[in-house]
Write a protein that holds these residues in place. Sequence first.
Motif, mmCIF file in Angstrom:
data_model
loop_
_atom_site.group_PDB
_atom_site.id
_atom_site.type_symbol
_atom_site.label_atom_id
_atom_site.label_comp_id
_atom_site.label_asym_id
_atom_site.label_seq_id
_atom_site.Cartn_x
_atom_site.Cartn_y
_atom_site.Cartn_z
ATOM 1 N N ALA A 131 35.305 24.741 -10.199
ATOM 2 C CA ALA A 131 34.680 25.305 -11.284
ATOM 3 C C ALA A 131 35.304 24.681 -12.720
ATOM 4 O O ALA A 131 34.563 24.683 -13.519
ATOM 5 N N LEU A 132 36.552 24.397 -12.550
ATOM 6 C CA LEU A 132 37.078 24.075 -13.920
ATOM 7 C C LEU A 132 36.737 22.591 -13.971
ATOM 8 O O LEU A 132 36.424 22.003 -15.149
ATOM 9 N N LEU A 133 36.616 21.850 -13.184
ATOM 10 C CA LEU A 133 35.898 20.393 -12.833
ATOM 11 C C LEU A 133 34.469 20.321 -13.426
ATOM 12 O O LEU A 133 34.460 19.506 -14.410
ATOM 13 N N VAL A 134 33.776 20.967 -13.043
ATOM 14 C CA VAL A 134 32.410 21.051 -13.563
ATOM 15 C C VAL A 134 32.181 21.488 -14.926
ATOM 16 O O VAL A 134 31.622 21.068 -15.941
ATOM 17 N N ALA A 135 33.310 22.670 -15.253
ATOM 18 C CA ALA A 135 33.162 22.970 -16.684
ATOM 19 C C ALA A 135 33.743 21.964 -17.810
ATOM 20 O O ALA A 135 33.055 21.586 -18.680
ATOM 21 N N CYS A 136 34.657 21.249 -17.308
ATOM 22 C CA CYS A 136 35.364 20.344 -18.275
ATOM 23 C C CYS A 136 34.421 19.175 -18.289
ATOM 24 O O CYS A 136 34.334 18.530 -19.296
ATOM 25 N N GLY A 137 33.731 18.662 -17.210
ATOM 26 C CA GLY A 137 32.931 17.638 -17.201
ATOM 27 C C GLY A 137 31.640 17.771 -18.028
ATOM 28 O O GLY A 137 31.464 17.015 -18.893
ATOM 29 N N ASN A 138 31.072 18.985 -18.293
ATOM 30 C CA ASN A 138 29.895 19.428 -18.744
ATOM 31 C C ASN A 138 30.114 19.522 -20.215
ATOM 32 O O ASN A 138 29.349 19.089 -21.112
ATOM 33 N N SER A 139 31.345 20.025 -20.424
ATOM 34 C CA SER A 139 31.844 20.220 -22.058
ATOM 35 C C SER A 139 32.218 19.462 -22.732
ATOM 36 O O SER A 139 32.428 19.412 -23.940
ATOM 37 N N ILE A 140 33.026 18.431 -22.252
ATOM 38 C CA ILE A 140 33.683 17.286 -22.818
ATOM 39 C C ILE A 140 33.148 15.941 -22.750
ATOM 40 O O ILE A 140 32.474 15.536 -23.650
ATOM 41 N N CYS A 141 33.135 15.061 -21.738
ATOM 42 C CA CYS A 141 32.970 14.029 -21.565
ATOM 43 C C CYS A 141 32.710 13.435 -20.263
ATOM 44 O O CYS A 141 32.881 12.335 -19.829
#
Length: 348
Positions: A131-141
Amino acid sequence: MNFAHTTTNDLRKLAPGTVLCVAVTGIASVLESVERAAFGRAWLESLVLAILAGAVLRMVWTPGQRWLPGIAFCARTILEIAVVLLGASVSAAMIAAAGPVMVVGIALTVVAAIASSYVIGRVLRLSPRMALLVACGNSICGNSAIAAVAPVIDADSDDVAAAISFTALLGVAVVLGLPLLGFALHLGVLQYGTLAGLTVYAVPQVLAAAAPMGPIAVQMGALVKLVRVLMLGPVCVVMAMCAPHLGDVAGPAMPRKRIGIATLVPWFILGFIGLVGLRSFDVVPHVMLAPIGHASTWLTVVSMAALGLGVDMRALRQAGPRVTTAVVLSLAMLGSISLALIYGLHLA
């Protein structure tokens, strides 16, 4: 002599897997060139192609023990070096040009998007790390954020590969569909450029998505994107603080470490911030910026090849529907938050 002997042995252990990852990188580069020749552009960049090529190779052949040290070295150490070099693409002057209100708005957008995306992932029963990987991928770069956050939270290679694969493929769809959304909403060039910078994953994709609205939209999109990329450092620090509370890792991952300054602020994040500082004080020669950027990109592709070689496609297929749904919904949430910021700032 003993040190030299040890170093030589270490290099010999790393060589087979490292050479394999470089070879897969070469295949990905050739495939990207074929795409450009056939279609006039690369719909899938070499970074995505590398992980797909590595995963396909892994499907038909399982690397033996002699290949594993080099693959692990490329998946982690090479990736960390690439993240450090990424700092040369960001400077304080670029951030200041956006204005303090815009900078704060971008930061709040990233934070809100990560939080909402994480909730979406957990509701869809993704593991906390996925969930954190998807969240950071979508939200940053996109891929770069996933790759940078993965070693900080000790994510396993299957989760990393799944998140990158789906996020990258969706990124292509965003580049194609975002201009249609911009026209439908009657966004101005600054508004659309800001939307592209806040929602599209990779910098080249931001430029491609913003191009239909003209050069001003491209410049605005690039500037917003650079500020968004700078959030990677602080986010990784927070992720490192959260990592011990995420529970056990489901698959093979890097060993946990005791919480200390080196864990809270990994060396490659300090390197990234340091290089941003050097770029801001104009210490990095301008003639070196392009080579450093190319080196960062190439090293990232090599590390993605390593991740592809370490992925179990059966686990990727099992994670597919839930991960895809989480990525799509979190991207929609990011778009909504971004539009709220754009209208709230009254960009014209």
